[in-house]
Design an enzyme around this catalytic site. Structure first.
Site, PDB file in Angstrom:
ATOM      1  N   LYS A   1       0.869  -1.186   0.000  1.00 14.79           N
ATOM      2  CA  LYS A   1       0.000   0.000   0.000  1.00 14.79           C
ATOM      3  C   LYS A   1       0.896   1.223   0.000  1.00 14.79           C
ATOM      4  CE  LYS A   1      -3.037   2.721   3.092  1.00 14.79           C
ATOM      5  NZ  LYS A   1      -3.874   2.759   4.314  1.00 14.79           N
TER       6      LYS A   1
ATOM      7  N   ASP B   1      -2.565  10.381   3.439  1.00 12.79           N
ATOM      8  CA  ASP B   1      -3.945   9.968   3.668  1.00 12.79           C
ATOM      9  C   ASP B   1      -4.656  11.001   4.524  1.00 12.79           C
ATOM     10  OD1 ASP B   1      -6.321   8.682   4.062  1.00 12.79           O
ATOM     11  OD2 ASP B   1      -5.509   7.111   5.382  1.00 12.79           O
TER      12      ASP B   1
ATOM     13  N   LYS C   1      -9.972  13.079   8.143  1.00 15.21           N
ATOM     14  CA  LYS C   1      -9.464  12.738   9.465  1.00 15.21           C
ATOM     15  C   LYS C   1      -9.392  13.978  10.345  1.00 15.21           C
ATOM     16  CE  LYS C   1      -6.310   9.020   8.039  1.00 15.21           C
ATOM     17  NZ  LYS C   1      -6.874   7.934   8.847  1.00 15.21           N
TER      18      LYS C   1
ATOM     19  N   ASP D   1       1.880   6.694   5.247  1.00 13.90           N
ATOM     20  CA  ASP D   1       0.876   5.684   4.904  1.00 13.90           C
ATOM     21  C   ASP D   1       1.290   4.871   3.661  1.00 13.90           C
ATOM     22  OD1 ASP D   1      -1.477   4.411   5.631  1.00 13.90           O
ATOM     23  OD2 ASP D   1      -2.778   5.767   4.496  1.00 13.90           O
TER      24      ASP D   1
ATOM     25  N   ASP E   1     -12.035   7.092   3.973  1.00 14.85           N
ATOM     26  CA  ASP E   1     -10.789   6.904   4.732  1.00 14.85           C
ATOM     27  C   ASP E   1     -10.374   5.429   4.782  1.00 14.85           C
ATOM     28  OD1 ASP E   1      -8.590   7.606   6.184  1.00 14.85           O
ATOM     29  OD2 ASP E   1      -9.670   7.941   8.083  1.00 14.85           O
TER      30      ASP E   1
ATOM     31  N   GLU F   1      -9.263   3.639   2.455  1.00 12.50           N
ATOM     32  CA  GLU F   1      -8.800   3.701   1.075  1.00 12.50           C
ATOM     33  C   GLU F   1      -7.755   2.645   0.746  1.00 12.50           C
ATOM     34  OE1 GLU F   1      -7.490   5.359   3.443  1.00 12.50           O
ATOM     35  OE2 GLU F   1      -5.347   5.106   3.060  1.00 12.50           O
TER      36      GLU F   1
ATOM     37  N   ARG G   1      -7.470  -0.512   1.398  1.00 14.22           N
ATOM     38  CA  ARG G   1      -8.013  -1.784   0.905  1.00 14.22           C
ATOM     39  C   ARG G   1      -8.473  -1.662  -0.537  1.00 14.22           C
ATOM     40  NH1 ARG G   1     -12.284  -1.735   5.730  1.00 14.22           N
ATOM     41  NH2 ARG G   1     -10.498  -0.644   6.636  1.00 14.22           N
TER      42      ARG G   1
HETATM   43  N1  BES Z   1      -3.949   4.767   6.996  1.00 12.64           N
HETATM   44  C1  BES Z   1      -5.051   4.538   7.853  1.00 12.64           C
HETATM   45  C2  BES Z   1      -4.712   3.597   9.015  1.00 12.64           C
HETATM   46  C3  BES Z   1      -3.697   4.100  10.015  1.00 12.64           C
HETATM   47  C4  BES Z   1      -4.112   4.774  11.140  1.00 12.64           C
HETATM   48  C5  BES Z   1      -2.370   3.837   9.839  1.00 12.64           C
HETATM   49  C6  BES Z   1      -3.176   5.218  12.061  1.00 12.64           C
HETATM   50  C7  BES Z   1      -1.432   4.254  10.756  1.00 12.64           C
HETATM   51  C8  BES Z   1      -1.841   4.956  11.868  1.00 12.64           C
HETATM   52  C9  BES Z   1      -6.200   3.928   7.063  1.00 12.64           C
HETATM   53  O1  BES Z   1      -6.293   4.340   5.748  1.00 12.64           O
HETATM   54  C10 BES Z   1      -7.455   4.331   7.742  1.00 12.64           C
HETATM   55  O2  BES Z   1      -7.744   5.496   7.752  1.00 12.64           O
HETATM   56  N2  BES Z   1      -8.175   3.368   8.306  1.00 12.64           N
HETATM   57  C11 BES Z   1      -9.383   3.630   8.987  1.00 12.64           C
HETATM   58  C12 BES Z   1     -10.409   2.642   8.523  1.00 12.64           C
HETATM   59  C13 BES Z   1     -11.812   2.947   8.950  1.00 12.64           C
HETATM   60  C14 BES Z   1     -12.307   4.205   8.239  1.00 12.64           C
HETATM   61  C15 BES Z   1     -12.711   1.781   8.614  1.00 12.64           C
HETATM   62  C16 BES Z   1      -9.123   3.483  10.477  1.00 12.64           C
HETATM   63  O3  BES Z   1      -8.343   2.634  10.868  1.00 12.64           O
HETATM   64  O4  BES Z   1      -9.704   4.253  11.229  1.00 12.64           O
HETATM   65 ZN    ZN Z   2      -4.552   4.946   4.852  1.00 10.76          ZN
HETATM   66 MN    MN Z   3      -7.392   6.099   5.534  1.00  8.63          MN
END
Ligand code: BES
Ligand code: ZN
Ligand code: MN
Length: 500
Positions: free
Chosen positions: A264, A269, A276, A287, A346, A348, A350
């Site tokens: 990825k 992000d 966020k 990210d 968010d 994204e 996946r």
């Molecule tokens: N890149 C983030 C996950 C992340 C969070 C990585 C903190 C490193 C530190 C990912 O894209 C994300 O935002 N995931 C969300 C998913 C949710 C919206 C289902 C998350 O984990 O909150």
């Molecule tokens: Zn992300």
């Molecule tokens: Mn995200």
């Protein structure tokens, strides 16, 4: 720029300047070459150890400044504990620990690679050297000023004294290739997103060509033609164009199916329209740690001429919320033909992986696939920064990864996949939705989503490295934020099981 560390190997000989680093086992037991180099000073070490209550316990240190009778200006004694308990990864840590204890100003240091029983094995000495090199890394290319106490010499000469110089150099060869791969990954993770956007990321992978890695870059046109609409949807809210990079190293038998690594690469992000909160959003420049690991790994494999066919495929995008951004409720058709309802922009990573994994499987029919992604905050809640979450459709691959993890110290913990979790991503309007709806089991529903793009005939592991990919801990072998996590793990997986 990072201060350069010049690493070399030499025979045991008392240095005439700089710092002498020696190891002591529990009971302040020193090795024969150390005793010989110290001569009458052994007595001083014994007395100082008593006064300082230094017993040679693992990770302790005794620092003697300007001891009379020693040409070196400083003697550093590092405790190693019980030698029978030392594993290979401990030598790596010891190398890092020893380097970390050197005073900033030291421009020359000599480390005696021996234990009480005599010289360390060439592999152990090489592990020490690798640990020293990893520890010395700093991402400071944007610092134009330094405080006095941060000033260090432009280059530091570090000599590892060993029993068999040629053998140690030979053992260090592949380790140095792997270290370079780790540092490449760290550089990429630390780099800010205004500098490292998808096109620039793709451009930097071009450096692999020097090592005879074939590098192909897919632009928007090529991706549209392939139908990678899940990936493209993520990037459409950014003025920076998305890219997919395919890297191929053919060190194995001609025509043999490759092993595949997928990353990825979200260069930044913001969350997109599901934006966020501001707190710590700056971390989202990292990210792309999964993609960075894949690039570092390809470097490591090619630089050490691994006897394996390997492909690395990364999806590189920026997730931004402009007027053209993807909306919650949008439905996209992935390259696999399956449709996805976007619930949260968010989620994204996946979406990027869905297309890149599908593409990799179709094109290369690999022996196995491992994907790495800073995918969910939920995996950090579950495992912190010590273990990455591993989701796997194949017990043998899972076991091999677990073993490589404990050997290298890049640990993985297997998490469950099950139909009950899969149900949570069914959608009213499309084949699936991109979140599970609830925060519960968030890392698992993310993995279930990716699994829908994997043919179970191919062994596949998904590593959620949101906790390990960037690192706020200060470890013996890494002081920088970008950890370069996964390069050593996956190189070991390949070396242990897939080289001809
Ligand atoms: N890149 C983030 C996950 C992340 C969070 C990585 C903190 C490193 C530190 C990912 O894209 C994300 O935002 N995931 C969300 C998913 C949710 C919206 C289902 C998350 O984990 O909150
Ligand atoms: Zn992300
Ligand atoms: Mn995200």
């Amino acid at each position: 720029m990072t201060d350069a560390l010049k690493l070399g190997f030499g025979p045991f000989a008392a240095p005439t300047k700089g710092v002498l680093v020696v190891f002591a086992e529990e009971g302040v037991k020193l090795g024969p070459a150390t005793r010989k180099a110290l001569g009458p000073l052994v007595e001083l070490v014994t007395r100082a150890a008593k006064a300082e209550r230094f017993s040679g316990k693992k990770n302790s240190a005794l620092d003697l400044i300007a001891p009379a009778g020693l040409k070196a200006g400083r003697l550093l004694v590092i405790g190693v504990g019980k030698p029978a308990e030392l594993k290979p990864k401990d030598f790596l840590k010891l190398g890092g620990l020893a380097t970390g204890k050197l005073p900033n100003a030291a421009s020359d240091a000599t480390v005696f690679a021996e234990l009480s029983g005599g010289a360390m094995k060439p592999e152990q000495a090489a592990d020490l050297a690798q640990g020293a090199g990893l520890r010395a890394y700093a991402f400071d290319r944007y610092k134009t000023k330094r405080k006095d106490d941060e000033k260090s010499p432009a280059t530091r000469n570090l000599t590892i004294a060993v029993g068999d110089v040629a053998a140690a150099r030979k053992a260090y060869g592949p380790r140095s290739a792997i270290s370079d791969g780790v540092l490449i990954a760290r550089d990429l993770v630390n780099e800010p997103a205004n500098v490292l956007y998808p096109e620039e990321f793709a451009r930097r992978t071009g450096a692999l060509k020097k090592l005879r890695v074939a590098v192909e870059v897919l632009d928007i046109r090529a991706m549209k033609k392939l139908g990678m609409n899940a990936l493209l949807g993520v990037g459409q809210g950014s003025v920076r164009e998305s890219r997919v990079v395919v890297m191929r190293w053919n060190g194995g038998k001609a025509g043999e199916a490759p092993v595949a690594f997928i990353g990825k690469g979200v260069c930044f992000d913001t969350g997109g329209i599901s934006i966020k909160p501001a707190a710590s959003m700056e971390d989202m420049k990292g990210d792309m740690a999964g993609a960075a690991c894949v690039v570092g790994l390809m470097h490591a494999l090619a630089a050490r001429k691994a006897r394996v066919n390997a492909v690395g495929v990364i999806g590189v995008v920026e997730n931004m919320p402009d007027g053209n951004a993807q909306r919650p409720g949008d439905i996209v058709k992935s390259m696999s033909g399956q449709t996805i309802e976007i619930i949260n922009t968010d989620a994204e990573g996946r979406l990027v992986l869905a297309d890149v994994i599908w593409y990799t499987a179709q094109r290369f029919k690999p022996k196995f696939m491992v994907d790495l992604a800073t995918l969910t905050g939920a995996i950090i809640v579950a495992l912190g920064q010590e273990y990455a979450g591993m989701f796997c459709n194949n017990d043998q691959l899972a076991e091999r990864l677990t073993k490589a993890g404990s050997e290298t110290g890049e640990l993985v913990w297997r998490m469950p996949l099950a139909p009950e979790y899969d149900k949570m991503i069914d959608s009213k309007f499309a084949d699936m939705k991109n979140t599970g709806g609830s925060r519960w089991g968030g890392a698992i529903t993310a993995a279930q989503f990716i699994k829908r793009f994997v043919d179970d005939k191919i062994p596949w592991a998904h590593l959620d490295i949101a906790g390990t990919g960037f690192d706020s801990r200060q470890t013996d072998i890494n002081r920088s934020w970008g950890s370069g996590w996964g390069v050593r793990l996956l190189d070991r997986l390949v070396a242990d099981h897939y080289e001809r």
